[in-house]
Design a protein around this motif. Sequence first.
Motif, mmCIF file in Angstrom:
data_model
loop_
_atom_site.group_PDB
_atom_site.id
_atom_site.type_symbol
_atom_site.label_atom_id
_atom_site.label_comp_id
_atom_site.label_asym_id
_atom_site.label_seq_id
_atom_site.Cartn_x
_atom_site.Cartn_y
_atom_site.Cartn_z
ATOM 1 N N ASP A 154 46.874 30.532 41.287
ATOM 2 C CA ASP A 154 47.636 29.454 40.656
ATOM 3 C C ASP A 154 49.138 29.645 40.894
ATOM 4 O O ASP A 154 49.520 30.097 41.953
ATOM 5 N N LYS B 142 42.540 21.738 40.874
ATOM 6 C CA LYS B 142 43.807 21.966 40.190
ATOM 7 C C LYS B 142 44.645 20.720 39.931
ATOM 8 O O LYS B 142 44.539 19.730 40.642
ATOM 9 N N SER C 136 41.274 17.565 36.592
ATOM 10 C CA SER C 136 41.127 18.977 36.946
ATOM 11 C C SER C 136 39.847 19.538 36.330
ATOM 12 O O SER C 136 39.326 18.989 35.355
#
Length: 321
Positions: A276, A16, A32
């Motif tokens: 996320d 991420k 990422s």
Amino acid sequence: MSEVTAIAHPNFALIKYWGKTDFVNNIPAMSSISLTIDTLTSTTKISQQPEMQENIWELNGERQPDLGQLLPTLDYLSKVGKVNEPCLIQSDNNFPTAAGLASSASGVASIVVAYNSLFDLGLTNQQMAKAAMLGSGSAPRSLFPGLVLLDIENQCDCHTLAEPNQWPLSVIVCITDDQRKTISSREGMEISRKTSPLYKAWLKVNASHIKQAKNAINERNLRALGQIAEENCKQMHEVMRTSNPSINYMTNKTINCINAIETIRSSGVDLFHTVDAGPQVKIICKTEDSGLIQKRISSLPSVRQTLVANIGYGARVVNEG
Ligand code: DP6
């Protein structure tokens, strides 16, 4: 040509991005790796409107007060393409907006592709990625199919590591809550960069996580990819939690859902999960296992809805007129 419609799909990060080196140009501080899915779709129609004074953006049928994070993208596109014509930009998502399902990434990617086609700009991949990044740091990844690397060490080059047909994976999106998030990724990242004592270590670990994930993808090793993706996800949420003010996108429902997923894994199913900037959980698994996993997850009280998608294609034009 006076209008073009393009579609793009969300992408979910396995390794991420959380933090920027350059807030003005919206440049991520780390590389990422993501997975572009199908089924969930942002559709954008852009039409030339010579009688209008300026660009107007409608999202899910509602006129937006301003262009918001699209402004830098549109400024860049009109500058590079030497375009001075106002447009009406109409975007629709067939899934909840701003609930941690990467709607801004797919929205921005669909706009870049539609604009490039409408004005026949002939942009290179690098220019498209730059335009998308100005709108959202994760948006360049939705331009491309399959498993995608956004490589900060290499001038923000963005490319596919494995095409959809090279590794048939599925993603089960477990929606625990579909409210808009209270703190945007953009604000959250700046808070973390400025205040989390773990931020420096987070920056440092990125190269090693990227390398391990690339190896796992090359070997099509779901277990190895899952181990590094879960570790990366855990570290990002620790960076968020240790920020001041503390940021926590996970709710009790998120945790319940993760626990249930881990129970399914203990029964011998190959899968992993990631979360996320929102309370939803995404499960990545082999396509052949998705039906069984979905059935077990849908019965949980903490899960309102599940959406199943396969690994999908990049942003593309669907209609010109
Ligand atoms: C947690 O790309 O939405 O989903 O660049 O400020 O628009 P901006 O942020 P955004 O952040 C994505 C954060 C993340 C991780 C990821 O997708 O890499």
